[in-house]
Write a protein that holds these residues in place. Sequence first.
Motif, PDB file in Angstrom:
ATOM      1  N   VAL A  34      42.512-130.620  18.105  1.00  0.00           N
ATOM      2  CA  VAL A  34      41.067-130.780  18.231  1.00  0.00           C
ATOM      3  C   VAL A  34      40.816-131.961  19.180  1.00  0.00           C
ATOM      4  O   VAL A  34      41.172-133.090  18.872  1.00  0.00           O
ATOM      5  CB  VAL A  34      40.399-131.028  16.862  1.00  0.00           C
ATOM      6  CG1 VAL A  34      38.891-131.226  17.034  1.00  0.00           C
ATOM      7  CG2 VAL A  34      40.683-129.863  15.920  1.00  0.00           C
ATOM      8  N   THR A  71      35.331-130.341  20.807  1.00  0.00           N
ATOM      9  CA  THR A  71      34.056-130.488  20.090  1.00  0.00           C
ATOM     10  C   THR A  71      32.883-130.747  21.024  1.00  0.00           C
ATOM     11  O   THR A  71      31.770-130.351  20.736  1.00  0.00           O
ATOM     12  CB  THR A  71      34.116-131.630  19.056  1.00  0.00           C
ATOM     13  OG1 THR A  71      34.401-132.868  19.732  1.00  0.00           O
ATOM     14  CG2 THR A  71      35.159-131.360  17.993  1.00  0.00           C
ATOM     15  N   LEU A 133      37.842-120.880  11.421  1.00  0.00           N
ATOM     16  CA  LEU A 133      37.053-121.994  11.935  1.00  0.00           C
ATOM     17  C   LEU A 133      35.587-121.642  12.086  1.00  0.00           C
ATOM     18  O   LEU A 133      35.219-120.481  12.190  1.00  0.00           O
ATOM     19  CB  LEU A 133      37.598-122.426  13.309  1.00  0.00           C
ATOM     20  CG  LEU A 133      39.088-122.773  13.369  1.00  0.00           C
ATOM     21  CD1 LEU A 133      39.520-122.990  14.812  1.00  0.00           C
ATOM     22  CD2 LEU A 133      39.393-124.007  12.528  1.00  0.00           C
ATOM     23  N   PHE A 135      32.024-123.574  14.127  1.00  0.00           N
ATOM     24  CA  PHE A 135      31.306-124.688  14.734  1.00  0.00           C
ATOM     25  C   PHE A 135      30.003-124.915  13.978  1.00  0.00           C
ATOM     26  O   PHE A 135      29.361-123.956  13.523  1.00  0.00           O
ATOM     27  CB  PHE A 135      30.937-124.358  16.185  1.00  0.00           C
ATOM     28  CG  PHE A 135      31.998-124.682  17.211  1.00  0.00           C
ATOM     29  CD1 PHE A 135      32.886-125.737  17.040  1.00  0.00           C
ATOM     30  CD2 PHE A 135      32.076-123.942  18.390  1.00  0.00           C
ATOM     31  CE1 PHE A 135      33.842-126.048  18.009  1.00  0.00           C
ATOM     32  CE2 PHE A 135      33.016-124.239  19.364  1.00  0.00           C
ATOM     33  CZ  PHE A 135      33.903-125.294  19.173  1.00  0.00           C
ATOM     34  N   LEU A 148      33.457-129.253  13.500  1.00  0.00           N
ATOM     35  CA  LEU A 148      34.352-128.118  13.277  1.00  0.00           C
ATOM     36  C   LEU A 148      34.666-128.020  11.788  1.00  0.00           C
ATOM     37  O   LEU A 148      35.075-129.015  11.174  1.00  0.00           O
ATOM     38  CB  LEU A 148      35.650-128.317  14.073  1.00  0.00           C
ATOM     39  CG  LEU A 148      36.630-127.154  14.034  1.00  0.00           C
ATOM     40  CD1 LEU A 148      36.062-125.937  14.749  1.00  0.00           C
ATOM     41  CD2 LEU A 148      37.976-127.552  14.658  1.00  0.00           C
TER      42      LEU A 148
END
Length: 547
Positions: A34, A71, A133, A135, A148
């Motif tokens: 990430v 991100t 996952l 967002f 996340l």
Amino acid sequence: MNDMTGVSFLPLGGTGEIGMNLNLYRQGETWLAVDCGIGFSGNDTPEAEIILPDPVFIAERRDRLAGLVVTHAHEDHLGAIAHLWPQLGCPVYVTPFAAAVLRRKLGEAGLLQQVPIHVIAPGSAFTVGPFDLRFVSVTHSVPESQSLVLRTPQGIIVHTGDWKIDPDPQVGPPTDLETFAELGREGVLAMVCDSTNVRTEGPSASEADVRREMTRLIASLEGRIAVTCFASNVARVETLAMAAKAAGRRVAVVGRSLRNLEVAARECGYLSDVPHFLSEQDANSIPDNQILLIVTGSQGEPRSALSRIAADTHPNIALGEGDTVIYSSRMIPGNEQAVIQVQDSLTRRGVHVITDKDHLVHVSGHATGGDVRKLYDLVRPRFLIPVHGEWRHLTANAAIAQELNIEPVLLEDGDILDIRADGVEIGDTAPTGRLVLDGGRILPMNGGVLSARRRMLFNGMVLGSFAVDEEGYLIGDPKVSAPGLLDADDPETQRVTEEFGNALDEIPDELRENDATFREAAKTALRRALGRKLQKRPLVDVHLLRV
Ligand SMILES: [Zn+2]
């Protein structure tokens, strides 16, 4: 514990004074990265401009690295991808805006055709290998910033990324507190949270407040106005454009990064209510009272537009008596001296300098203590892992968690935290380190080249050159130069050269046959010739020419 359901978190950059983010999550045998950002060097490392996290731990496991999720489009979160991707070799998952920024960087690095980029809509769910996952949209100082959410076999982990709460962010949606509340109701095991601004009490100020103040301020000023801000802060750029319009001024952008970001922003549908910006050449044909310049260089970067304007060496733009420069940005720690120098030069030319100390011309993009409290109240994670900040920021973040009965876990870069439904534990340690972008090369910060550079920087360098015949006997006189240490006409240079010649004559015959042993002996001779008079330990090298 069944290893296929085991989960770990590992920060490899971002818990120190140079915030460059590279985080890893493990689920079973598979890893997920990430963010992958660069850091800007401060006063401690004058030989290095750009610093990268050493990815060796994950590079060694690249066959088990499923992907890299970004991100948001800040340099300290995606700036290292174009440099480190060849060591990672994995697909990259980004929002449309971050993709536009990343593609330009990859294009410049000649990697655009090689890196598989998956564009993910803000706020949406996706999978990367075994990772489930999602967002969640948050407000920050760049469009499409995302938290996340990882649904793991051990429980839900929320990785906030950089965020703040702003009910009226001007560009993009406010932080999706409803989704965070839902996650809280479902039960969140661990949260990894931005600590940058937690030491500021109360709630965040809003971009709407900046827009109001900027509009009032710009309308009140005469002469040329130049505003410097981060190019990626699209909401701020829009604020400036709106304020200019209200004051009857056209906008020109000065500096490459602003021009690039304008293209990326418009590509993604941002700045659509704002007329296209003029070029710096166009700006000169417009009366001073009708132009607003947005310029790069808020951090005092020596080659930036604002630094050149301050030094009056900019090819197109000049500012002077009666003009105003507004700093719509914060000073990143480490840059204070450079920024103050530019502000001083501007003031000397009669330019009026306005900063966030004078007017509300900037708000931080990072969560305050008040924001953090509010989010923790909604999400109520069992464990809180503070990241992104220096130790005093991480501990302040931990203290807030503790007040709310959330168990804080302080990690340093390289700590591998095993996260289980019933508890967390630091297991292994991964190797960490810093790399330096030196021209076009990546070098270890503490490797040979940069150690030599540091030594040269502080102690200078001495180079001895001499020619010998086949048997190893000196031809002519040796030469000694000591850039950064002695001038050529310094009598000390003369003395060192003579003593070096004498010392060379004394080297035993058996050491003269082989170039390598001869060179070592000559280096010792040069060090001896230098003696202790200089009270320095310069880098010493010799050039041996056998003719
Ligand atoms: Zn950021």
